[in-house]
Design a protein around this motif. Sequence first.
Motif, PDB file in Angstrom:
ATOM      1  N   ILE A  67      -2.300   0.074  -1.683  1.00  0.00           N
ATOM      2  CA  ILE A  67      -2.029  -1.367  -1.620  1.00  0.00           C
ATOM      3  C   ILE A  67      -2.218  -1.876  -0.198  1.00  0.00           C
ATOM      4  CG2 ILE A  67      -0.187  -3.086  -1.771  1.00  0.00           C
ATOM      5  CD1 ILE A  67       0.795  -1.643  -4.249  1.00  0.00           C
ATOM      6  N   HIS A  68      -1.752  -1.107   0.771  1.00  0.00           N
ATOM      7  CA  HIS A  68      -1.814  -1.545   2.168  1.00  0.00           C
ATOM      8  C   HIS A  68      -3.250  -1.626   2.682  1.00  0.00           C
ATOM      9  CE1 HIS A  68       0.377  -2.460   5.807  1.00  0.00           C
ATOM     10  NE2 HIS A  68      -0.447  -1.691   6.493  1.00  0.00           N
ATOM     11  N   ARG A  69      -4.136  -0.761   2.197  1.00  0.00           N
ATOM     12  CA  ARG A  69      -5.509  -0.757   2.701  1.00  0.00           C
ATOM     13  C   ARG A  69      -6.308  -1.971   2.228  1.00  0.00           C
ATOM     14  NH1 ARG A  69      -9.716   1.131  -0.522  1.00  0.00           N
ATOM     15  NH2 ARG A  69     -10.858   1.881   1.282  1.00  0.00           N
ATOM     16  N   GLN A  70      -5.776  -2.739   1.310  1.00  0.00           N
ATOM     17  CA  GLN A  70      -6.475  -3.923   0.821  1.00  0.00           C
ATOM     18  C   GLN A  70      -6.276  -5.146   1.707  1.00  0.00           C
ATOM     19  OE1 GLN A  70      -4.986  -4.232  -3.203  1.00  0.00           O
ATOM     20  NE2 GLN A  70      -6.697  -3.036  -3.976  1.00  0.00           N
ATOM     21  N   LEU A  71      -5.425  -5.052   2.716  1.00  0.00           N
ATOM     22  CA  LEU A  71      -5.208  -6.186   3.611  1.00  0.00           C
ATOM     23  C   LEU A  71      -6.463  -6.447   4.425  1.00  0.00           C
ATOM     24  CD1 LEU A  71      -1.623  -5.324   4.883  1.00  0.00           C
ATOM     25  CD2 LEU A  71      -2.258  -6.994   3.152  1.00  0.00           C
ATOM     26  N   ILE A 122      -0.576  -2.087  -8.452  1.00  0.00           N
ATOM     27  CA  ILE A 122      -0.591  -0.711  -7.941  1.00  0.00           C
ATOM     28  C   ILE A 122      -1.703   0.087  -8.602  1.00  0.00           C
ATOM     29  CG2 ILE A 122       0.701   1.466  -7.911  1.00  0.00           C
ATOM     30  CD1 ILE A 122       3.258  -0.231  -7.575  1.00  0.00           C
ATOM     31  N   GLN A 123      -1.824  -0.010  -9.928  1.00  0.00           N
ATOM     32  CA  GLN A 123      -2.869   0.715 -10.644  1.00  0.00           C
ATOM     33  C   GLN A 123      -4.249   0.291 -10.180  1.00  0.00           C
ATOM     34  OE1 GLN A 123      -1.377  -0.336 -14.603  1.00  0.00           O
ATOM     35  NE2 GLN A 123      -1.378   1.854 -15.096  1.00  0.00           N
ATOM     36  N   SER A 124      -4.444  -1.000 -10.010  1.00  0.00           N
ATOM     37  CA  SER A 124      -5.731  -1.513  -9.550  1.00  0.00           C
ATOM     38  C   SER A 124      -6.052  -1.007  -8.140  1.00  0.00           C
ATOM     39  CB  SER A 124      -5.710  -3.036  -9.575  1.00  0.00           C
ATOM     40  OG  SER A 124      -6.864  -3.569  -9.001  1.00  0.00           O
ATOM     41  N   ALA A 125      -5.063  -1.011  -7.256  1.00  0.00           N
ATOM     42  CA  ALA A 125      -5.274  -0.552  -5.886  1.00  0.00           C
ATOM     43  C   ALA A 125      -5.602   0.943  -5.849  1.00  0.00           C
ATOM     44  CB  ALA A 125      -4.037  -0.841  -5.037  1.00  0.00           C
ATOM     45  N   ILE A 126      -4.904   1.738  -6.658  1.00  0.00           N
ATOM     46  CA  ILE A 126      -5.172   3.180  -6.695  1.00  0.00           C
ATOM     47  C   ILE A 126      -6.564   3.449  -7.236  1.00  0.00           C
ATOM     48  CG2 ILE A 126      -4.515   5.351  -7.811  1.00  0.00           C
ATOM     49  CD1 ILE A 126      -1.591   4.397  -7.608  1.00  0.00           C
ATOM     50  N   ASN A 127      -6.920   2.778  -8.326  1.00  0.00           N
ATOM     51  CA  ASN A 127      -8.255   2.975  -8.899  1.00  0.00           C
ATOM     52  C   ASN A 127      -9.344   2.519  -7.937  1.00  0.00           C
ATOM     53  OD1 ASN A 127      -7.233   4.077 -11.268  1.00  0.00           O
ATOM     54  ND2 ASN A 127      -7.093   2.104 -12.282  1.00  0.00           N
TER      55      ASN A 127
END
Length: 159
Positions: free
Chosen positions: A76-80, A131-136
């Motif tokens: 999640i954090h890497r999407q910033l 969370i699922q979207s960020a992990i995928n």
Amino acid sequence: MNTLRNLLLPLALVFGAIAVFETGARYGATNMRAHAIANALQLPLSIYISGQSTMEAQAIAQWATIIDHGIATGAIHRQLWYLSDEAKGQLDKALTFALSVRGDATAKRYELIANSEEKPSGLSDTKLKEIQSAINSAKVELIDTTPKEDGPDQLKDAA
């Protein structure tokens, strides 16, 4: 009216200074948090890998939960968008290793949580989907689309 006009410039300067300070503090804290997440994944991963043959199943499951939580936080954090290249690089390196160790187990864990009737407190369906979207997304970007290391034959062809 002149008195009010004379106060507007200093007031604008004060608010501008506050905005600049807040922006710098937010970006700096975000980058430091990325470094912290990456470093926090290292110890559980090393324990998980080195202890898989000697630990009991319950201990392995506990370490896997800690790692999966770290992967979810990092993904999640890497999407910033305002994450610096250095912080994102270190976070990506840690996530790549963690995702390669855990495989699809992290995504499956959060899928099971989303499909269960009793969800942990503080996790709504929207947050679980995020969370699922960020992990995928992290798995696709870091594991699935990463070019494989060049072998000796490919190096000869390049020369």
